[in-house]
Structure formats: structure tokens, C-alpha cells
Design a protein around this motif. Structure first.
Motif, mmCIF file in Angstrom:
data_model
loop_
_atom_site.group_PDB
_atom_site.id
_atom_site.type_symbol
_atom_site.label_atom_id
_atom_site.label_comp_id
_atom_site.label_asym_id
_atom_site.label_seq_id
_atom_site.Cartn_x
_atom_site.Cartn_y
_atom_site.Cartn_z
ATOM 1 N N ASP A 191 3.170 11.567 -4.178
ATOM 2 C CA ASP A 191 1.952 12.297 -3.841
ATOM 3 C C ASP A 191 0.733 11.523 -4.332
ATOM 4 O O ASP A 191 0.564 11.309 -5.528
ATOM 5 C CB ASP A 191 1.979 13.697 -4.464
ATOM 6 C CG ASP A 191 0.823 14.557 -4.007
ATOM 7 O OD1 ASP A 191 0.288 14.298 -2.910
ATOM 8 O OD2 ASP A 191 0.472 15.495 -4.743
ATOM 9 N N THR A 192 -0.076 11.081 -3.383
ATOM 10 C CA THR A 192 -1.279 10.315 -3.674
ATOM 11 C C THR A 192 -2.447 10.959 -2.934
ATOM 12 O O THR A 192 -2.370 11.158 -1.719
ATOM 13 C CB THR A 192 -1.114 8.854 -3.191
ATOM 14 O OG1 THR A 192 0.083 8.308 -3.753
ATOM 15 C CG2 THR A 192 -2.289 7.998 -3.581
ATOM 16 N N PRO A 193 -3.530 11.304 -3.641
ATOM 17 C CA PRO A 193 -4.677 11.917 -2.960
ATOM 18 C C PRO A 193 -5.191 11.046 -1.814
ATOM 19 O O PRO A 193 -5.283 9.826 -1.938
ATOM 20 C CB PRO A 193 -5.730 12.039 -4.063
ATOM 21 C CG PRO A 193 -4.941 12.062 -5.336
ATOM 22 C CD PRO A 193 -3.748 11.159 -5.080
ATOM 23 N N GLY A 194 -5.468 11.685 -0.683
ATOM 24 C CA GLY A 194 -6.070 10.986 0.452
ATOM 25 C C GLY A 194 -5.090 10.514 1.507
ATOM 26 O O GLY A 194 -5.514 10.055 2.564
ATOM 27 N N THR A 213 4.359 19.549 -1.148
ATOM 28 C CA THR A 213 4.755 18.656 -2.239
ATOM 29 C C THR A 213 5.996 19.226 -2.910
ATOM 30 O O THR A 213 6.294 20.423 -2.790
ATOM 31 C CB THR A 213 3.641 18.512 -3.293
ATOM 32 O OG1 THR A 213 3.327 19.789 -3.825
ATOM 33 C CG2 THR A 213 2.395 17.868 -2.693
ATOM 34 N N TYR A 214 6.724 18.362 -3.600
ATOM 35 C CA TYR A 214 7.920 18.772 -4.324
ATOM 36 C C TYR A 214 8.150 17.812 -5.485
ATOM 37 O O TYR A 214 7.659 16.677 -5.468
ATOM 38 C CB TYR A 214 9.140 18.824 -3.398
ATOM 39 C CG TYR A 214 9.501 17.484 -2.771
ATOM 40 C CD1 TYR A 214 10.474 16.661 -3.329
ATOM 41 C CD2 TYR A 214 8.853 17.039 -1.620
ATOM 42 C CE1 TYR A 214 10.794 15.440 -2.760
ATOM 43 C CE2 TYR A 214 9.169 15.817 -1.037
ATOM 44 C CZ TYR A 214 10.151 15.031 -1.615
ATOM 45 O OH TYR A 214 10.459 13.818 -1.051
ATOM 46 N N HIS A 239 6.207 14.373 -5.219
ATOM 47 C CA HIS A 239 6.279 13.715 -3.922
ATOM 48 C C HIS A 239 5.641 14.609 -2.876
ATOM 49 O O HIS A 239 5.535 15.823 -3.045
ATOM 50 C CB HIS A 239 7.737 13.446 -3.537
ATOM 51 C CG HIS A 239 8.340 12.303 -4.279
ATOM 52 N ND1 HIS A 239 8.763 11.165 -3.660
ATOM 53 C CD2 HIS A 239 8.584 12.118 -5.602
ATOM 54 C CE1 HIS A 239 9.243 10.322 -4.560
ATOM 55 N NE2 HIS A 239 9.143 10.894 -5.753
ATOM 56 N N MET A 240 5.220 14.004 -1.781
ATOM 57 C CA MET A 240 4.659 14.747 -0.657
ATOM 58 C C MET A 240 5.491 14.438 0.568
ATOM 59 O O MET A 240 6.119 13.390 0.667
ATOM 60 C CB MET A 240 3.206 14.361 -0.432
ATOM 61 C CG MET A 240 2.987 12.889 -0.389
ATOM 62 S SD MET A 240 2.347 12.336 1.142
ATOM 63 C CE MET A 240 2.373 10.571 0.814
ATOM 64 N N SER A 270 0.764 0.274 3.822
ATOM 65 C CA SER A 270 -0.375 0.285 2.893
ATOM 66 C C SER A 270 -0.425 1.575 2.078
ATOM 67 O O SER A 270 -0.915 1.576 0.947
ATOM 68 C CB SER A 270 -1.693 0.077 3.640
ATOM 69 O OG SER A 270 -2.044 1.224 4.376
ATOM 70 N N LEU A 271 0.095 2.685 2.639
ATOM 71 C CA LEU A 271 0.109 3.963 1.929
ATOM 72 C C LEU A 271 1.383 4.149 1.098
ATOM 73 O O LEU A 271 1.497 5.131 0.372
ATOM 74 C CB LEU A 271 -0.012 5.121 2.927
ATOM 75 C CG LEU A 271 -1.314 5.203 3.720
ATOM 76 C CD1 LEU A 271 -1.218 6.290 4.782
ATOM 77 C CD2 LEU A 271 -2.499 5.441 2.792
#
Length: 177
Positions: free
Chosen positions: A104-107, A130-131, A138-139, A166-167
Motif C-alpha cells: 500500500d503506497t499513497p497515490g 487494503t489488507y 497491501h492494497m 514504476s508503481l
């Protein structure tokens, strides 16, 4: 069929999740002689969200518009309604489901949806959550998309592969139509 026979209304109800809400709302719609042509339910936190697309003649739609606010207050629901018309799909060459997941990363969701907007690709549905996995959050996201006829699918796939790299997300893209 006249325009008065096929009126449509989008109805949204939000409130604390508890048993019986769906039954109460669908009974109201039925009592007003409307048909539920599409619907979605989601539980977000402790809140219940119900979105319905109703169809019926003008008097049936008007009955829902006049009856729902009182029923919503009785049930402790925030309700919203908006009249609409039939949605006509644009020309598209293919429909896909896309599932992606990662840390899980903002954006991330914002970047993915911006990518689709820049490619003129319509998002038909979206579900994300998310979990916990080990010590990390994680998302995961599931989207259904339509790719217009003027978008080269192979080029789209290459560009999305670059974006997902890249993500740092894993993804599965499946053609569904």
C-alpha cells in the motif's frame, strides 16, 4: 413507448450498517411500482452504501422521490437522488478486467486512474481495499475498463506494463469482451 414510460432515477442511501436496510429500501421501490435495473452495495467502515438505478413511469419515479426522504430519516439514512437517462456505450474495441496488488503506497490508485484518463479509457467499475500481509499493509484493486476503438491495445498494454513496474504492483489483465 413514450418518454414518460421509461424514466430513470439514481438513488443512493448511506447509513450505519445493520440488518434489514436492503429489505426496507427495496420494498419502498416496489411499493412505488419502480424496477431496480442496476444496483451496488458496499460496506465502508461501519457504513452501508446502496446505489440503485430505478426505472418506471413518471408517476412511479415521482412517488420514490417524495417517499424516500421520510423513509430515509426513519431509517437513519442519508439519501440522494438524481434523475438520469439511458446510458449509451461508446464504441470500444475491447473490455478488460484489471486486477493489481502490491504494498500500500499513497497515490497508486490516483496514478492508475490518471493513466486511464490520459489514454481516454473508460472505467466501468472499480473496487479497492487494503489488507495485512505479514507486517505490511497491501492494497488490491479490481477495475473493469473499456478500451475505445481509436486506442491501440498493444501500445496500451506496453504503457501499462511500464506504469505497473514504476508503481511496483503485480497485475492481471483479462479480456472479457
Amino acid at each position: 413507448m413514450t418518454a414518460f414510460e421509461n424514466q430513470q432515477l439514481v438513488l443512493t442511501a448511506i447509513g450505519e450498517d445493520r440488518s434489514g436496510i436492503v429489505s426496507e429500501l427495496t420494498q419502498l421501490v416496489s411499493d412505488c411500482h419502480c424496477n431496480i435495473t442496476d444496483s451496488r452495495i458496499a460496506i465502508l467502515g461501519n457504513e452501508f452504501t446502496f446505489i440503485m438505478l430505478l426505472s418506471g413511469d413518471m408517476s412511479a419515479i415521482s412517488r420514490v422521490e417524495h417517499t424516500l426522504p421520510v423513509k430515509g430519516m426513519e431509517l437513519g439514512l442519508l439519501t440522494m437522488m438524481k434523475r438520469t437517462s439511458t446510458h449509451y456505450h461508446s464504441d470500444f474495441s475491447a473490455g478488460y478486467t484489471l486486477e493489481y496488488n502490491g504494498i500500500d503506497t499513497p497515490g497508486t490508485l490516483s496514478k492508475v486512474t490518471r493513466f486511464f484518463a490520459e489514454q481516454s479509457i473508460n472505467i466501468c467499475s472499480l473496487k479497492s481495499d487494503t489488507y495485512q500481509k505479514s507486517t505490511d499493509t497491501h492494497m488490491r484493486c479490481e477495475l473493469e475498463i473499456n478500451i475505445p476503438t481509436n486506442v491501440d491495445v498493444d501500445t496500451f498494454k506496453i504503457k501499462f506494463e511500464d506504469l505497473s513496474s514504476s508503481l511496483d504492483v503485480d497485475y492481471i489483465l483479462r479480456r472479457i469482451r
